[in-house]
Design an enzyme around this catalytic site. Structure first.
Site, short mmCIF file in Angstrom:
data_model
loop_
_atom_site.label_atom_id
_atom_site.label_comp_id
_atom_site.label_asym_id
_atom_site.label_seq_id
_atom_site.Cartn_x
_atom_site.Cartn_y
_atom_site.Cartn_z
N GLU A 72 0.83 -1.21 0.00
CA GLU A 72 0.00 0.00 0.00
C GLU A 72 0.87 1.26 0.00
O GLU A 72 0.65 2.18 -0.78
CB GLU A 72 -0.91 -0.02 1.21
CG GLU A 72 -1.61 1.28 1.53
CD GLU A 72 -2.06 1.35 2.99
OE1 GLU A 72 -1.32 1.95 3.80
OE2 GLU A 72 -3.12 0.81 3.31
N ASP A 133 -6.01 -3.60 -2.73
CA ASP A 133 -6.09 -2.14 -2.81
C ASP A 133 -4.76 -1.57 -3.26
O ASP A 133 -4.69 -0.68 -4.12
CB ASP A 133 -6.55 -1.53 -1.50
CG ASP A 133 -5.60 -1.77 -0.34
OD1 ASP A 133 -4.90 -2.79 -0.34
OD2 ASP A 133 -5.57 -0.93 0.59
#
Length: 388
Positions: A72, A133
């Protein structure tokens, strides 16, 4: 990815952190002017680099005991480097990610989500599961870097990563359709149930991948993501996690207490940054009204909310206020926007070194408020330097 550790900064704040007076006036100028603004170098990005990025391109969370790096953080770093028109910084981040999280080949495998110091003192991958993500934002950053910097290698790598996400991190749910899972493993539960995370669905990113890869299934992923966002906030608050059971539909994640907190705050951030022409923006802004009203009454966003009852507790860190800046600007609540903006400025989160996640939220929120970037109706990135 499921994050079972929390940096030390993630703790409730007291009301004494609130500004005693609201004196900020958002005047016309580069930060709020309509149209395409030409801004100077991005000081916040430069500060973030100095405090959190090693010389070889590793984004370090100093607030964690293992000084971890997550996929991330690498993905966000790449996006910020693109917004700042910093191709050298982008390349360093990409190289480190490829060599340490993808075992030297990002074309062939998804990046591991967590890297850091092991119990035996050695350094390396701590968890080789991937986080969709991060993979999504990384594929997006590569795609847009290829376009904006005219570097076909980045575009090709973004295409390969998008295809791998589709192949390894999606599932066909009945009757919903194909949906993005939080990662390749651990999110398929018993009884044909999966665990999902609403903050993993930035609609602008999904629209862009659907536009660039029209035959690869991304349009369906965008549509199922919209369905999830529409159905996961019955009381007006988005949860960190939600379940979907085949032939039943969306269900509260009781194991996670149906709480909305550190993950869910990003749903409001992504929604506020949608283009005015996106048909979903007005709907998501309307859904956000309860949390806006809470901030009106309490002066700060809540640390966490029971999304079933609406009961809130704790005071969210200033990064939560930063994450709400775009939706407050779009919501046309100028006094509230001024209040939350001043709270962020007074706390100066960008001057600290142990708050990686809060800095990320601040870079997103303040960068958008300063018009350093926008997303168009198809999700394409529009950094301010394209004006020059």
């Amino acid at each position: 990815m499921m994050r079972w550790w929390w940096p030390r900064w993630r703790r409730p704040i007291s009301r004494t952190a609130l500004p005693v007076a609201i004196v900020l006036v958002l005047t016309a100028g580069p930060a709020v002017a309509a149209g395409c603004a030409e801004l100077a170098a991005w000081p916040a990005w430069q500060q973030f680099q100095k405090r959190f990025i090693s010389t070889d391109g590793r984004v370090i969370d100093h607030g964690s005991a293992a000084h971890v790096t997550t996929s991330e953080g690498q993905a966000y770093g790449m996006l910020f480097a693109l917004i700042a028109n910093d191709p050298a910084g982008f390349e360093r981040l990409l190289d480190w990610t490829t060599n340490h999280l993808a075992r030297g080949n990002l074309d062939a495998r998804l990046p591991a989500w967590q890297w850091g110091k092991r119990a035996d003192g050695s350094w390396g991958v701590l968890d080789d599961n991937a986080a969709s993500d991060a993979d999504l934002w990384m594929a997006y950053a590569l795609t847009e870097a290829g376009r904006l910097w005219n570097r076909p290698r980045y575009a090709d790598l973004g295409r390969a990563l998008a295809a791998r996400i589709m192949h390894e991190e999606t599932a066909l749910l009945t009757p919903l359709g194909r949906v993005l899972l939080p990662g390749p493993r651990t999110f398929r539960l018993a009884n044909k149930t999966v665990r999902l995370n609403p903050s993993y669905y930035p609609i602008q990113v999904l629209r862009r991948l659907a536009k660039v890869h029209p035959t690869d299934g991304w349009n369906q992923i965008a549509q199922t993501s919209i369905s999830l966002l529409r159905q996961s906030a019955d009381q007006g608050y988005f949860p960190d996690w939600i379940l979907y059971q085949d032939h039943v539909g969306f269900l509260p994640d009781q194991e996670k207490r149906a709480i909305g907190s550190y993950d869910a705050i990003r749903v409001y951030l992504w929604a506020g940054m949608l283009d005015a022409g996106d048909p979903l923006r007005a709907e998501l802004i309307a859904k956000a009204d309860p949390i806006i009203q809470y901030v009106v009454q309490q002066g700060v966003p809540p640390l966490e909310i029971d999304t079933l009852s609406g009961a809130a507790q704790g005071y969210g860190p200033v990064g939560f206020s930063a994450a709400l800046l775009p939706i407050l600007a779009v919501y046309d609540r100028k006094p509230l926007l001024q209040q939350q903006h001043l709270r962020v400025i007074n706390a100066a989160p960008l001057e600290r070194r142990n708050n990686y996640y809060e800095q990320v939220l601040t870079l997103f929120g303040l960068g958008w408020l300063e018009r350093r970037y926008r997303f168009d109706a198809d999700g394409a990135l529009q950094p301010d330097w394209t004006c020059r």
